[in-house]
Design an enzyme around this catalytic site. Structure first.
Site, PDB file in Angstrom:
ATOM      1  CG  ASN A 175      -0.229  -0.406   2.483  1.00 59.45           C
ATOM      2  OD1 ASN A 175       0.532  -1.372   2.516  1.00 59.45           O
ATOM      3  ND2 ASN A 175      -0.463   0.336   3.558  1.00 59.45           N
ATOM      4  CD  GLN A 193      -3.675  -0.461  -1.169  1.00 53.86           C
ATOM      5  OE1 GLN A 193      -3.880   0.142  -2.213  1.00 53.86           O
ATOM      6  NE2 GLN A 193      -4.087   0.011   0.000  1.00 53.86           N
ATOM      7  CB  SER A 250     -11.128  -3.742   1.349  1.00 56.23           C
ATOM      8  OG  SER A 250     -11.243  -4.026   2.709  1.00 56.23           O
ATOM      9  CB  ALA A 251     -16.008  -3.398  -1.575  1.00 56.79           C
ATOM     10  CG  HIS A 252     -12.676   0.849   1.283  1.00 59.14           C
ATOM     11  ND1 HIS A 252     -11.733   1.835   1.489  1.00 59.14           N
ATOM     12  CD2 HIS A 252     -12.311  -0.198   2.048  1.00 59.14           C
ATOM     13  CE1 HIS A 252     -10.850   1.382   2.349  1.00 59.14           C
ATOM     14  NE2 HIS A 252     -11.172   0.149   2.704  1.00 59.14           N
ATOM     15  CB  THR A 301     -28.638  -9.767   9.042  1.00 62.70           C
ATOM     16  OG1 THR A 301     -29.320 -10.476  10.076  1.00 62.70           O
ATOM     17  CG2 THR A 301     -29.595  -9.443   7.917  1.00 62.70           C
ATOM     18  CB  CYS A 335       4.437  14.614  12.102  1.00 62.77           C
ATOM     19  SG  CYS A 335       6.060  14.916  12.744  1.00 62.77           S
TER      20      CYS A 335
END
Lengths: 205, 387
Positions: free
Chosen positions: B153, B181, B201-203, B239, B327
């Site tokens: 990533n 990725q 992951s779909a997003h 569900t 940071c």
């Protein structure tokens, strides 16, 4: 985009943003600034480093320039420190605290406090340098706790207390209790030195 | 704000118009996909279609696709399966992974180690690629699971997963790859990769958030990981989130269909950006492997400039990126991925990740090339160490 019902604030306060975008008293390249004292603290490895140059007239900070390698809050806090410090007597400047800088900025996130507010330490280092260069006595140095682990903001006074109370007798104890030397690790030897000194002083060895 | 340019597509992506539209069109699909009545059956049909789309995307059978809340859950689950096997007396008691995996694996590894499980990390080279010789050395008949991501990533470096699978299987170990990725950017086939488990992951590929897949090869062990219902053959109760699953199905369909086009387009934008940066900013270091690289990822270090400052000056210009600087994370340590590749600490603090997506344009890239050089010059002019 940006047509949301939710609009967050910026990462930091408006004052921080202002100082980040328009830093005051920056030490510009090629500028003719002849400092009477220079101090540098932090390290590139830690992600924050500051250099402060001061001019002293009649026992007061008459002018100041700085450079910072660091994040937005490091830049803004050094800039704010410069505004606070100019005009202060050396004694006042020596006792300028991170809290004074932070509150003048309207606050900083908790995790930014220790790592990025180093301006006061750089200023003290510059005052030390000025006094030393001019062969003047330094009446302030001994009264102020010295940061040994810059990453975690651990001072010699903290170490002294823990050793005195018998809570820390090894480097590992100190590291566990204060977090010292758990980031860049550069202070390890100085921590051990301070530890051994205090153990000797308080008869813990 | 005049312009808004989102270059953080490895963090998450905007949903595709097609995905938004299928989710809107099926708003009334609120039935419980496990119910017997028409409303339930319709929802079930949507879930079933999505499963087929996800299976096709990774060259799997739909019986091998388990819906989860995303890759973090999928990754955790694979390690829980390994733990279960070890706890039930498997002769194989060691896991091999790397130091550049996603935090959902890194932190799981720390946790399992604290409980006494044995986990080794393979070394990576200076381009962020897992070293095959290191994997080879770590193999043995006590290895239960090997887990290496498909593409990183932060650096975009594509890992030699097919070769690692072969080594893992030679010694009888199971192979997992976190393909989060890589999906939609390069072709991903569980058969070619030789993966027994795969996470996604779909997003990350223009689908909705909060939904993903764990692929489990038919022959690979699996245990119930959420107890309490018969969903997902009783392995993962709860569900079904019909709309999210259907949205992921559409995203998977698009990803399978467009992968080559997407790859070529992202790479052209990425190369335009890389050249623009190298030609207009002195003293920059491009991180990661430039040959085996996810097409949309460009990771650059700017010596003498700290990453959070760069990120926030870019943010003020409407350009959204991420940084490996400590940071920005709230910790004191910069990117462990870059450090594992042997990058100097200062360079890790000064790293910026640009990750492009299908909704970025050449104009976006040109705008960055216009705005970035003065920002770097400015941050460097303030720095204690000047180049």
């Amino acid at each position: 985009m940006q047509n949301n019902s939710f609009m967050a604030q910026w990462v930091y306060t408006d004052t921080v943003k202002d100082h980040f975008m328009n830093p005051r008293n920056l030490w510009k390249e090629g500028e003719d600034f002849q400092p009477d004292g220079v101090g540098e603290v932090g390290s590139l490895a830690c992600g924050d480093q500051m250099r402060v140059g001061i001019k002293v007239r009649d026992g007061k900070i008459s002018d100041l320039r700085w450079l910072t390698y660091g994040c937005a809050s490091a830049i803004a806090s050094t800039s704010m420190m410069s505004e606070l410090a100019v005009g202060m007597s050396l004694e006042e400047a020596y006792h300028l605290t991170p809290q004074m800088i932070t509150s003048a900025l309207g606050g900083l996130p908790e995790h930014k406090f220790h790592c990025s507010v180093l301006g006061d330490k750089a200023l003290r280092a510059a005052i030390d340098d000025y006094l030393e260069k001019n062969g003047l006595p330094n009446p302030y140095k001994t009264k102020v706790a010295k940061i040994i682990c810059e990453c975690k903001g651990v001072t010699d006074v903290q170490i002294e207390e823990l050793v005195k109370e018998g809570k820390a007798l090894t480097f590992e104890d100190l590291s566990r209790l204060t977090g010292c030397s758990t980031a860049c690790g550069k202070c390890r030897n100085r921590i051990i030195e301070a530890l051994e000194d205090f153990k000797h002083i308080y008869g813990k060895d | 704000m005049n312009r808004f340019i989102y270059l953080d597509n490895n963090a998450t992506t905007q949903m595709a118009a097609e995905v938004e539209s299928i989710m809107r069109d099926n708003e009334s699909l609120y039935g419980n996909a496990s119910s017997m009545h028409a409303m339930g059956r319709n929802a079930g049909a949507g879930v079933d279609w999505a499963r087929q789309m996800c299976a096709q995307l990774i060259d799997a059978d739909k019986e091998e696709v388990y819906f989860t809340s995303g890759a973090s859950e999928s990754n955790n689950t694979v390690f829980n399966i390994a733990r279960e096997l070890i706890d039930s007396g498997s002769k194989r008691t060691r896991i091999v992974t790397s130091a550049i995996e996603h935090p959902s694996i890194i932190e799981t590894v720390k946790y399992l180690r604290s409980k006494g499980y044995r986990i080794d990390e393979a070394e990576v080279d200076s381009t962020g690629m897992v070293r095959l010789d290191s994997i080879r050395k770590l193999m043995g008949d006590d290895v239960l699971l090997v887990s290496i991501m498909t593409g990183n990533n932060e650096t975009g470096t594509i890992q030699p997963v097919a070769e690692i699978s072969r080594l893992a299987h030679e010694c009888g170990a199971l192979m997992h790859t976190d393909a989060t990725q890589a999906i939609g950017k390069i072709p991903v086939s569980v058969k070619q990769l030789g993966a027994d488990y795969l996470s996604m992951s779909a997003h990350k590929f223009y689908g909705p958030k909060g939904v993903g897949v764990l692929y489990v090869r038919k022959s690979a062990p699996v245990f119930p990981f959420v107890h309490g219902g018969h969903q997902e053959k009783g392995y993962r109760a709860g569900t079904y989130n019909n709309l999210a699953i259907v949205g992921m199905g559409e995203a998977a369909r698009l990803a399978a269909q467009d992968v080559q086009k997407e790859h070529d387009y992202l790479w052209s934008l990425r190369e335009r950006l890389r050249k623009g940066i190298v030609e207009n900013i002195p003293d920059v270091i491009i991180n990661g492997n430039q040959e085996h690289c996810l097409p949309g990822t460009l990771n650059v270090s700017f010596p003498s400039a700290e990453g959070e400052s760069i990120l926030l000056y870019l943010d003020l210009e409407g350009i959204e990126v991420s940084t490996g600087s400590a940071c920005a994370t709230g910790s004191l340590e910069p990117s462990y991925v870059l450090l594992a590749s042997g990058l100097d600490v200062e360079l890790a603090h000064g790293s910026i990740r640009f990750s492009l997506g299908r909704y970025n344009t050449q104009e976006d890239v040109d705008y960055v090339i216009e705005k970035l050089p003065p920002i770097i010059a400015r941050v460097r002019s303030m720095s204690t160490r000047k180049v």
